[in-house]
Design a protein around this motif. Structure first.
Motif, PDB file in Angstrom:
ATOM      1  N   LEU A   1       0.813  -1.212   0.000  1.00  0.00           N
ATOM      2  CA  LEU A   1       0.000   0.000   0.000  1.00  0.00           C
ATOM      3  C   LEU A   1       0.850   1.266   0.000  1.00  0.00           C
ATOM      4  O   LEU A   1       0.340   2.350  -0.249  1.00  0.00           O
TER       5      LEU A   1
ATOM      6  N   ARG B   1       2.832   2.044  -2.143  1.00  0.00           N
ATOM      7  CA  ARG B   1       3.094   2.375  -3.545  1.00  0.00           C
ATOM      8  C   ARG B   1       4.438   1.907  -4.092  1.00  0.00           C
ATOM      9  O   ARG B   1       4.970   2.509  -5.023  1.00  0.00           O
ATOM     10  N   PHE B   2       5.003   0.877  -3.507  1.00  0.00           N
ATOM     11  CA  PHE B   2       6.271   0.366  -3.994  1.00  0.00           C
ATOM     12  C   PHE B   2       6.164  -1.102  -4.383  1.00  0.00           C
ATOM     13  O   PHE B   2       5.401  -1.855  -3.779  1.00  0.00           O
TER      14      PHE B   2
ATOM     15  N   LYS C   1       3.557   4.950  -7.685  1.00  0.00           N
ATOM     16  CA  LYS C   1       2.622   6.063  -7.549  1.00  0.00           C
ATOM     17  C   LYS C   1       1.198   5.719  -7.123  1.00  0.00           C
ATOM     18  O   LYS C   1       0.427   6.618  -6.825  1.00  0.00           O
ATOM     19  N   GLN C   2       0.772   4.466  -7.163  1.00  0.00           N
ATOM     20  CA  GLN C   2      -0.604   4.147  -6.785  1.00  0.00           C
ATOM     21  C   GLN C   2      -0.569   3.099  -5.688  1.00  0.00           C
ATOM     22  O   GLN C   2       0.408   2.377  -5.552  1.00  0.00           O
ATOM     23  N   ARG C   3      -1.692   2.972  -4.978  1.00  0.00           N
ATOM     24  CA  ARG C   3      -1.756   1.917  -3.972  1.00  0.00           C
ATOM     25  C   ARG C   3      -1.963   0.596  -4.727  1.00  0.00           C
ATOM     26  O   ARG C   3      -2.971   0.386  -5.342  1.00  0.00           O
TER      27      ARG C   3
END
Lengths: 305, 459
Positions: free
Chosen positions: B391, B393-394, B414-416
């Motif tokens: 969560l 973003r990685f 950049k996103q969950r």
């Protein structure tokens, strides 16, 4: 004492204390004199030629922890994808016109110190209501009640040993929950020369929220205030992030002329530090989007917000 | 063409169709060994296998990630000044390749991803929050086929989410959290999934065995682990389990006739009451098959327990351990049959040995909850790696060979993120090593071409 040239002598090797002291102090004085002369010379040259000063200042920028901060991958820099995602995140409703309505409460069995702090916090946010925390209901129920009464945010001030020590900020419908450690609280009365706040809607300043996590937290703060500030009130609330500490201050400003501003501090000042950010409303068993653990502190120059 | 076995002893290439070749990392084309160009018409490109990862996230984007091959340590040249070296290194630093498919839309968040092999073509299946199931091409993200599972996101409250997705031998398996199990035959090109069974509400996970794709295991909140045979559920086969012979005192005969136990191969029994003689609550959050014969299963519960069941031996778990004090959200098969990976709601990602029940590894470096993870083999050095997506973003890759379990690589996406799938059969054209070439190029170019090779011996 015979005045001899003291440059080449190492004062530490002399066994005689009087002599050693004498030599050492004279060396020190000479060094200071040489430095003074050098600086005076530079000042003379720069008075004649101000460009020299500019180049000197440009070349000698001192390195601080803040400007040698480790570059984070998550820095937001004009990214379209991030902007699109932010436009559709949990705060999108606020940014398209919903007025915030805040519920402030405390942990169970609060003491007067906590109530005093809550009273001051109430004055910071227009449209905030305080509710005393009862014994009967657990947090999940309280969040449901707040949702039913259409609150947009909930702030729970946690208390330990008669001082408030943490704030849990829950964004309602199903927004993120942030837990901050609360320190250095100074109530308005203790600030010398403080002003009296009015009910005008303040302007907001959010400083230095650079990373993606910082953006989420910054948006959370800005969602607590009504969108349109009342400029005639000349009040401003500042959330200044430096090295992961968020300093919250309140000021009244006055423009003395086009270049100078006078600031008078109002209201309480306190410091927050983000401990964790949970996806969804507050749930003991919910998933954490970011949680601070000691093992993350790998370097003095690494910050997360 | 000369066979240059001494020069190209390390390269092994196989015929690759043009659709599979991905743009090489560096776009510059380097002229190779101008001296040898006398002998060769062209220098064949080297292909090597590199991992490609596909991630799905809450905003509905599917991203393909290729990490650059690790750069070899260059020997420091004494002639060149230090600054030039750094500049060269910066220019040549191989970049992470990320391709984004789709547009940002929170309604189309990706919930599950799986591979499908249709007509010898590997396709990516993406199951989205609003019930859409898309078959995408892994190369360019184009949607080959789109279907809908009507049991997902039903009603005004949008109930029902994907809890299982898999594809084998032309049959697409999907399961929804309100109990609708669908097993669709893709040959007839259907637009929506065909439901074969309705197993009740509050399911949290449903998986099919990787090789015996008719065996299904489900579990949920107050739903004990149950293993079904989908052939029986769908009516393809009759129930072949023999009727109990001694029917005088056993109620098994009547149980067999119950509708809800049709097709059941195994139904777990709750563990014994705890030390206060209270019933232990049941809430299975994730489960996995851990062996080839579909006899062993591992489940993780909301009450931070990990249980191993052996279908042939007993109805109660063979192993029941408590791990940590936060609910365990997901588990996955580990580096071998005896290990599983688990993740809880905080940033803990660890591995447990299911023979002993002890935690054997912790994968550090995560700052948020891990939402999906798997183990795979790194082709470069044939070692197992753990790929996880979280969560925060990685996408992270950890090695498992040493005790340090170092973070090999991470990518900010950049996103969950909610799903990850690995493409192990991905080939990339290797850009020829430029450093040596450029130097040698200059060297060869500066040399004068002599007419005769032999030194003139005669004075």
């Amino acid at each position: 004492m015979v005045k001899t040239d003291v440059q080449g002598i190492s004062a530490g090797d002399i066994k005689n204390k009087h002599k050693r002291e004498d030599i050492y102090h004279r060396q020190k004085a000479e060094k200071a004199k040489a430095k003074r002369e050098r600086r005076l010379q530079i000042k003379k040259e720069e008075d004649k030629n101000p460009e020299l000063k500019e180049t000197r200042l440009k070349n000698n920028v001192p390195k601080t922890i803040d400007n040698t901060r480790e570059k984070e991958d998550t820095f937001v820099e004009d990214d379209e994808e991030v902007a699109q995602e932010e436009a559709t995140d949990e705060f999108a409703q606020y940014f398209s016109g919903q007025t915030p309505k805040i519920l402030i409460t405390t942990s169970k069995r609060a003491t007067p110190a906590c109530y005093d702090f809550c009273a001051e916090v109430m004055s910071i946010f227009p449209n905030a209501q305080f509710v005393k925390r009862g014994e009967k209901h657990e947090m999940r129920k309280i969040i449901q009640f707040a949702k039913n009464r259409e609150f947009t945010d909930m702030m729970i001030v946690n208390e330990d040993n008669k001082t408030p020590n943490a704030i849990t900020l829950v964004h309602l419908p199903d927004g993120p929950t942030a837990y901050f450690k609360l320190t250095s609280i100074t109530p308005a009365d203790k600030i010398s020369g403080h002003g009296r706040p009015t009910a005008h809607q303040p302007e907001i300043i959010l400083n230095n929220f650079n990373t993606r996590l910082g953006h989420t937290v910054g948006r959370m703060f800005s969602a607590l205030f009504p969108q349109l500030p009342e400029f005639e009130g000349r009040q401003v609330v500042t959330f200044h992030n430096q090295r992961d500490f968020i300093f919250v201050r309140r000021h009244r400003y006055v423009f003395k002329d086009t270049e100078r501003v006078g600031l008078q501090e109002l209201g309480p000042k306190f410091t927050l530090k983000l401990k964790w950010l949970q996806k969804g409303t507050y749930d003991r068993n919910g998933e954490y989007e970011w949680i601070f653990k000691q093992e993350m502190e790998t370097s003095r120059r690494k910050f997360f917000l | 063409m000369l066979k240059s076995s001494s020069l190209s002893s390390h390269c092994a290439w196989s015929p690759i169709s043009s659709s599979e070749i991905v743009q090489p990392v560096e776009k510059k084309r380097v002229t190779i060994f101008s001296f040898y160009s006398n002998f060769f018409a062209f220098w064949p490109p080297i292909h090597f296998q590199i991992m490609r990862y596909f991630t799905g996230d809450e905003s509905g984007l599917v991203k393909s990630i290729v990490f650059p091959a690790p750069v070899d340590e260059k020997r420091v040249k004494k002639q060149k000044p230090a600054e030039e070296n750094d500049e060269d290194k910066q220019k040549e630093a191989p970049k992470l390749q990320i391709n984004v498919f789709g547009t940002v839309s929170k309604d189309e968040g990706v919930e599950k991803m799986a591979w499908a092999v249709i007509d010898d073509q590997k396709q990516l299946i993406v199951a989205r929050k609003n019930g859409k199931i898309q078959f995408m091409s892994p190369e360019d993200g184009s949607i080959i086929k789109e279907m809908v599972d009507e049991n997902i996101c039903v009603g005004p409250k949008k109930e029902g989410s994907f809890i299982g997705l898999s594809f084998k031998d032309g049959m697409l398996f999907t399961a929804s959290s309100n109990g609708q199990i669908s097993w669709t035959d893709m040959k007839s090109d259907p637009k929506s999934t065909t439901v074969i069974a309705s197993l009740g509400k509050d399911l949290t996970c449903a998986r099919v065995h990787p090789s015996k794709s008719h065996i299904l295991a489900v579990g949920g909140k107050e739903r004990e682990l149950t293993v079904y045979d989908m052939n029986v559920l769908s009516g393809k086969e009759e129930d072949t389990t023999p009727a109990p012979t001694n029917t005088e005192n056993s109620t098994a005969k009547y149980k067999k006739q119950k509708e809800s136990s049709k097709g059941q191969l195994f139904q777990a029994k709750n563990v014994k009451n705890d030390y206060l003689d209270l019933r232990v609550p049941v809430w299975i959050t994730d489960l996995q098959f851990v062996d080839e014969e579909a006899n062993r299963l591992v489940t993780a519960t909301h009450y931070h327990q990990i249980r191993v069941y052996d279908i042939k031996t007993a109805r109660r778990p063979v192993l029941d351990v408590e791990v940590g004090n936060k609910p365990i959200k997901r588990i996955s098969v580990g580096i071998n049959d005896n290990q599983i990976l688990y993740a809880d709601t905080t940033n803990d990602l660890g591995a447990i040995d299911i023979k002993t029940g002890k935690i054997v590894a912790q994968y550090k470096g995560l700052t948020g909850a891990a939402t999906a993870f798997c183990t795979t083999t790194d082709n470069a050095n044939n070692s197992k790696i753990v790929v996880s997506v979280s969560l925060d973003r990685f996408l992270r890759i950890h090695e498992t060979t040493s005790i340090h379990r170092k973070l090999l690589n991470k990518a900010y996406l950049k996103q969950r993120l909610t799903a990850i799938i690995v493409d192990e059969d991905h080939y990339v054209e290797e850009p020829a090593k430029k450093d040596v070439d450029e130097e040698d190029d200059a060297l060869w170019n500066n040399m004068t071409v002599t007419s005769s090779k032999r030194k003139n011996r005669s004075s």
